[in-house]
Design a protein around this motif. Sequence first.
Motif, PDB file in Angstrom:
ATOM      1  N   ASP A  72      -9.454   0.446  11.079  1.00  0.00           N
ATOM      2  CA  ASP A  72      -9.454   1.311   9.895  1.00  0.00           C
ATOM      3  C   ASP A  72      -8.448   2.443  10.006  1.00  0.00           C
ATOM      4  OD1 ASP A  72     -11.334  -0.226   8.671  1.00  0.00           O
ATOM      5  OD2 ASP A  72     -13.039   1.040   9.230  1.00  0.00           O
ATOM      6  N   GLU A  73      -8.015   2.753  11.214  1.00  0.00           N
ATOM      7  CA  GLU A  73      -7.015   3.800  11.405  1.00  0.00           C
ATOM      8  C   GLU A  73      -5.603   3.281  11.123  1.00  0.00           C
ATOM      9  OE1 GLU A  73      -7.358   5.434  15.284  1.00  0.00           O
ATOM     10  OE2 GLU A  73      -9.538   5.702  15.170  1.00  0.00           O
ATOM     11  N   HIS A  74      -5.435   1.974  11.137  1.00  0.00           N
ATOM     12  CA  HIS A  74      -4.099   1.385  11.015  1.00  0.00           C
ATOM     13  C   HIS A  74      -3.815   0.751   9.655  1.00  0.00           C
ATOM     14  CE1 HIS A  74      -3.676   1.941  15.328  1.00  0.00           C
ATOM     15  NE2 HIS A  74      -4.770   1.238  15.536  1.00  0.00           N
ATOM     16  N   CYS A  75      -4.851   0.307   8.954  1.00  0.00           N
ATOM     17  CA  CYS A  75      -4.566  -0.458   7.746  1.00  0.00           C
ATOM     18  C   CYS A  75      -5.704  -0.405   6.750  1.00  0.00           C
ATOM     19  CB  CYS A  75      -4.288  -1.920   8.112  1.00  0.00           C
ATOM     20  SG  CYS A  75      -5.725  -2.775   8.803  1.00  0.00           S
ATOM     21  N   CYS A  76      -5.359  -0.693   5.526  1.00  0.00           N
ATOM     22  CA  CYS A  76      -6.327  -0.863   4.454  1.00  0.00           C
ATOM     23  C   CYS A  76      -5.910  -2.113   3.678  1.00  0.00           C
ATOM     24  CB  CYS A  76      -6.342   0.361   3.546  1.00  0.00           C
ATOM     25  SG  CYS A  76      -7.546   0.218   2.212  1.00  0.00           S
ATOM     26  N   PRO A  77      -6.482  -3.270   3.998  1.00  0.00           N
ATOM     27  CA  PRO A  77      -6.027  -4.522   3.397  1.00  0.00           C
ATOM     28  C   PRO A  77      -6.159  -4.565   1.879  1.00  0.00           C
ATOM     29  CG  PRO A  77      -8.070  -4.842   4.627  1.00  0.00           C
ATOM     30  CD  PRO A  77      -7.557  -3.490   4.986  1.00  0.00           C
ATOM     31  N   ALA A  78      -7.198  -3.929   1.331  1.00  0.00           N
ATOM     32  CA  ALA A  78      -7.366  -3.950  -0.130  1.00  0.00           C
ATOM     33  C   ALA A  78      -6.187  -3.282  -0.826  1.00  0.00           C
ATOM     34  CB  ALA A  78      -8.673  -3.250  -0.507  1.00  0.00           C
ATOM     35  N   GLU A  79      -5.733  -2.166  -0.288  1.00  0.00           N
ATOM     36  CA  GLU A  79      -4.586  -1.481  -0.886  1.00  0.00           C
ATOM     37  C   GLU A  79      -3.295  -2.277  -0.697  1.00  0.00           C
ATOM     38  OE1 GLU A  79      -4.016   2.559   0.079  1.00  0.00           O
ATOM     39  OE2 GLU A  79      -5.714   3.240  -1.129  1.00  0.00           O
ATOM     40  N   GLU A  80      -3.143  -2.928   0.440  1.00  0.00           N
ATOM     41  CA  GLU A  80      -1.942  -3.733   0.689  1.00  0.00           C
ATOM     42  C   GLU A  80      -1.877  -4.915  -0.261  1.00  0.00           C
ATOM     43  OE1 GLU A  80       1.568  -5.065   2.874  1.00  0.00           O
ATOM     44  OE2 GLU A  80       0.585  -3.161   2.435  1.00  0.00           O
TER      45      GLU A  80
END
Length: 373
Positions: A72-80
């Motif tokens: 969760d500190e590195h990515c947010c797949p929903a936004e990507e």
Amino acid sequence: MRSACVEGIGRTMTDLEAFVALNMLPRVGPVRVKKLLETFGSPQEILQARRKDLLGVQGIGAEVAESITSRDEHCCPAEEIERARKFGATIVTQGDSSYPPLLREIHDPPILLYVWGALEKCHAIGVVGTRKPSHYAVECAKKLAYQLAYAGLAVASGLARGIDTAAHQAALAAKGRTIAVLGSGLDLLYPPENRELAERIAASGAVVTEFPMKTAADRQTFPIRNRIISGLSAGLLVIEAGTKSGALISAAQAAEQGRSLYAVPGRIDQPGAAGSNRLIQQGAKLVTGAQDILDDFGLLFPSTPDLARPAPPPDLTTKEQSVRDAIGDDETPMDAIISKCGLPTQEVSSTLLALEMRKLVKQLPGSRFVKTQ
């Protein structure tokens, strides 16, 4: 960025979201994801695994385990995923039918591909070479890529300056398919001056990358992307490469992947051709024409039209006639042609190439053109 991620708490990630998350995590990569899938079975299970279980997988060290457990500190797949959608791209995972089958078979297939345009099942040939080509090399790239695309092969290259650009433009001029593989994310397309070319490629072929949307190109990303050019192709053609050219990295990767390797011979006193000439010494097939490659692929040129003979001027389209008419009786610079016919630069460039392939115009050094009939 956090809001979209928070909204996803309490529900199970989809396969796509989980693969996007894994692809965005630092130090993970395709090979490790393959090993993790063999152990945990699904991308969701990988992301939910405990640190000690991750460390029990061969090749997974503390840094990789930390990257996954603190995702969760590195990515947010929903936004990507939403970012890709707004751009107009789709995200294809290895389980999708549109994922290139040859690419799926290599040692380190991309976890996923961002696709701008459409990937269709077809035979592809990779075409690579120097970013600073000689006039001879550009002419070879244009002629060979045009004929290969005309024969039905998709021309795959890297959208880089030089040979890559010439190959893409030639495939488009032949009204064939071409695939551009980026060393960056779609939001930071590189080189920026090829943005219009990329748009034209996406309209009839595909621009693809494995890098997240906002990834900038650097020295590491280009060698990584090169394996995709050869991986999705049945063979790789090298047109002019020096001894330190990135095209030689592509050639080495093609050999490791079991792909056929082709090279255009260059002058022995031309340092920029030393690498491609060496490939021929080492066993790459010497190419003197597109038919050398098509024979290997088991294909033949279509019966129409005969590229060895010029089509008569009456067969020209309105656009082709306009561009040809803009060429004076003497050598005419490309800028003057663009100014006179009033068409966009890329359209003039591709139209000139189509006319050149039909022997109706000839390009001279310095982007000057003359009529040949």
